[in-house]
Design a protein around this motif. Structure first.
Motif, short mmCIF file in Angstrom:
data_model
loop_
_atom_site.label_atom_id
_atom_site.label_comp_id
_atom_site.label_asym_id
_atom_site.label_seq_id
_atom_site.Cartn_x
_atom_site.Cartn_y
_atom_site.Cartn_z
N TYR A 1 -0.15 67.66 62.13
CA TYR A 1 0.63 68.08 60.96
C TYR A 1 1.98 67.36 61.01
O TYR A 1 2.78 67.58 61.93
N ALA A 2 2.23 66.48 60.04
CA ALA A 2 3.39 65.58 60.09
C ALA A 2 4.72 66.33 60.22
O ALA A 2 5.59 65.93 61.00
N ASP A 3 4.89 67.41 59.46
CA ASP A 3 6.16 68.15 59.52
C ASP A 3 6.39 68.74 60.91
O ASP A 3 7.51 68.78 61.41
N PHE A 4 5.31 69.23 61.53
CA PHE A 4 5.46 69.80 62.87
C PHE A 4 5.71 68.70 63.90
O PHE A 4 6.42 68.92 64.88
N ASN A 5 5.14 67.51 63.69
CA ASN A 5 5.45 66.38 64.58
C ASN A 5 6.96 66.15 64.61
O ASN A 5 7.54 65.95 65.68
N ASP A 6 7.60 66.18 63.44
CA ASP A 6 9.05 66.00 63.37
C ASP A 6 9.78 67.18 64.01
O ASP A 6 10.73 67.00 64.77
N HIS A 7 9.32 68.40 63.73
CA HIS A 7 9.96 69.61 64.26
C HIS A 7 9.94 69.62 65.79
O HIS A 7 10.95 69.93 66.43
N ILE A 8 8.81 69.28 66.36
CA ILE A 8 8.66 69.36 67.82
C ILE A 8 9.46 68.27 68.54
O ILE A 8 9.73 68.37 69.74
N GLN A 9 9.87 67.24 67.79
CA GLN A 9 10.70 66.19 68.39
C GLN A 9 12.19 66.54 68.36
O GLN A 9 13.02 65.79 68.89
#
Length: 193
Positions: free
Chosen positions: A84-92
């Motif tokens: 999930y692209a948004d969560f990829n950003d969030h987890i970074q």
């Protein structure tokens, strides 16, 4: 005296041939198209979430006869793939991986444990967000064989360990979102030329 010298040389040569041959350490380069560190954790007790990192590099040096080895793996933390692209950003972000400051994580072995000539565990140091903790990777599968397509020696392994997110200052939402994270890594590596 000449005969004595020849006899001594013959005996020395014979003794040398009788000694067991020791395999030299062999270095393998990680195949990044078949090496994926994965991580999983309980999400509010509803499910076990599973994600991975798409890019990893490193080397494995092994001497199966001497029962020694060294492993070094670098994980590109910006390649996190949760699906999930948004969560990829969030987890970074800073509360988790903080990839803007720490784009990579590393694992460096301190000892490889063998059962006979087969490695069964790798003790080492895992560094995430600049914080280093000791971990032990338990090897659940190890294979050494010629690669069927590349026609070169290859090794492969599956290994696992469990860490606490909070040990690496990434414990936001714990314990609702599990502090315990299981790490599984599938590694393939090709013998260096």
């Amino acid at each position: 005296m000449n005969r004595l010298t020849r006899l001594a040389a013959t005996l020395a040569l014979g003794a040398g041939l009788a000694l067991p041959a020791f395999a030299a350490p062999e270095t393998y380069v990680i195949d990044d198209s078949h090496t994926f560190p994965r991580f999983s954790y309980s999400h509010f007790g509803l499910s076990t979430q599973q994600s991975k990192f798409d890019r990893a590099s490193g080397t494995v040096t092994i001497d199966r006869e001497a029962r020694t080895g060294e492993v070094e793996i670098v994980i590109d933390m910006t390649s996190v793939n949760t699906g999930y692209a948004d969560f990829n950003d969030h987890i970074q972000g800073e509360d988790f991986l903080n990839t803007a400051v720490h784009p990579t994580a590393t694992f460096k072995s301190t000892q490889v444990v063998f059962d006979g000539d087969t490695p069964t565990a790798i003790e080492g140091e895992l560094t995430i967000k600049g914080i280093t903790r000791p971990v032990t990777l338990e090897i659940t599968r190890f294979t050494a064989m010629p690669h069927p397509m590349l026609q070169r020696d290859a090794i492969g392994a599956d290994a696992t360990t469990t860490i606490l997110r909070s040990d690496f200052e990434a414990g936001m939402f714990a314990p609702a979102v599990s502090d315990e994270v299981r790490i599984d890594i599938a590694v393939e590596a090709i013998k260096a030329e």
